[in-house]
Design a protein around this motif. Structure first.
Motif, PDB file in Angstrom:
ATOM      1  N   TRP A   1       1.509   5.949   4.395  1.00 14.77           N
ATOM      2  CA  TRP A   1       2.520   5.293   3.560  1.00 14.77           C
ATOM      3  C   TRP A   1       2.768   6.102   2.286  1.00 14.77           C
ATOM      4  CZ3 TRP A   1       0.430   0.592   0.470  1.00 14.77           C
ATOM      5  CH2 TRP A   1       1.360   0.146  -0.466  1.00 14.77           C
TER       6      TRP A   1
ATOM      7  N   ALA B   1       3.783   1.580   8.659  1.00 17.10           N
ATOM      8  CA  ALA B   1       2.605   1.387   7.809  1.00 17.10           C
ATOM      9  C   ALA B   1       2.571  -0.028   7.234  1.00 17.10           C
ATOM     10  CB  ALA B   1       2.588   2.425   6.686  1.00 17.10           C
TER      11      ALA B   1
ATOM     12  N   SER C   1       7.964  -0.671  -0.971  1.00 10.05           N
ATOM     13  CA  SER C   1       6.684  -0.094  -1.334  1.00 10.05           C
ATOM     14  C   SER C   1       5.965  -0.911  -2.402  1.00 10.05           C
ATOM     15  CB  SER C   1       6.883   1.349  -1.810  1.00 10.05           C
ATOM     16  OG  SER C   1       5.641   1.974  -2.021  1.00 10.05           O
TER      17      SER C   1
ATOM     18  N   SER D   1       7.048   4.542   6.892  1.00 11.66           N
ATOM     19  CA  SER D   1       6.793   3.486   5.902  1.00 11.66           C
ATOM     20  C   SER D   1       6.830   2.111   6.556  1.00 11.66           C
ATOM     21  CB  SER D   1       7.821   3.549   4.771  1.00 11.66           C
ATOM     22  OG  SER D   1       7.719   4.755   4.068  1.00 11.66           O
TER      23      SER D   1
ATOM     24  N   THR E   1      -3.671   4.236   7.042  1.00 10.50           N
ATOM     25  CA  THR E   1      -2.316   3.691   6.929  1.00 10.50           C
ATOM     26  C   THR E   1      -1.774   3.855   5.513  1.00 10.50           C
ATOM     27  OG1 THR E   1      -2.800   2.104   8.678  1.00 10.50           O
ATOM     28  CG2 THR E   1      -0.936   1.590   7.254  1.00 10.50           C
TER      29      THR E   1
END
Length: 176
Positions: free
Chosen positions: A89, A70, A9, A67, A85
């Motif tokens: 996410w 995305a 992330s 995730s 998106t």
């Protein structure tokens, strides 16, 4: 899993302003950061509620998949698709956190405050590692390649999740 997902992330989040879609909208990266924050708030609520109702495994797995998708879509998306998106996410990543906390407490192998402290440490170490890793990717291959690192990290987290699910299911079948 937490460390890997947060690495994924933050490898992208930290460099979000450098992605083409962020530059293509009038509010630029500010819009994406706001959408991510609002989606993260909704995701935290959703992840905790869903983990309470259906169990953490039913949240963690889908959160990892959403995730990864995305991250793969984001650098190739138009501005409108990119906003959607980023929202998906945000919901997925921050929905993962309370579900994973639920799972850790359910293991009952240590005091809950210790488990939650270790989990929090994994969140923060993942954010640091992701920012570093993302910076290396941006410097060497460009921001458009961030998705590869993020998807690989999600894949590794999925592998850990799969092993844990199988271990827990086999343990329950044997009565342990």
């Amino acid at each position: 899993m937490t460390f890997l997902l947060m690495t994924a992330s933050y490898s992208t989040y930290t460099y979000l302003p450098q992605l083409p879609a962020a530059a293509a909208v009038p509010l630029g990266s500010g819009l994406f950061i706001a959408v991510f924050g609002l989606a993260g708030t909704a995701g935290t609520w959703w992840g905790g509620s869903a983990a309470d109702r259906r169990g953490p495994g039913r949240v963690v797995g889908p959160a990892l998949v959403v995730s990864a998708v995305a991250f793969a879509v984001l650098p190739h998306a138009t501005a409108v698709v990119a906003v959607v998106t980023v929202a998906a996410w945000g919901v997925a990543v921050w929905g993962f956190v309370p579900a994973q906390q639920h799972r850790l407490i359910g293991l009952g192998t240590a005091a809950p405050p210790l488990l939650l402290a270790l989990h929090s440490g994994a969140v923060h170490l993942g954010s640091a590692a992701g920012s570093l890793l993302g910076g290396l990717v941006v410097d060497t291959a460009g921001a458009a390649r961030l998705w590869t690192v993020a998807v690989v990290c999600c894949g590794a987290a999925w592998a850990v999740h799969t092993v844990l699910v199988r271990t827990v299911l086999v343990g329950k079948e044997k009565g342990s």
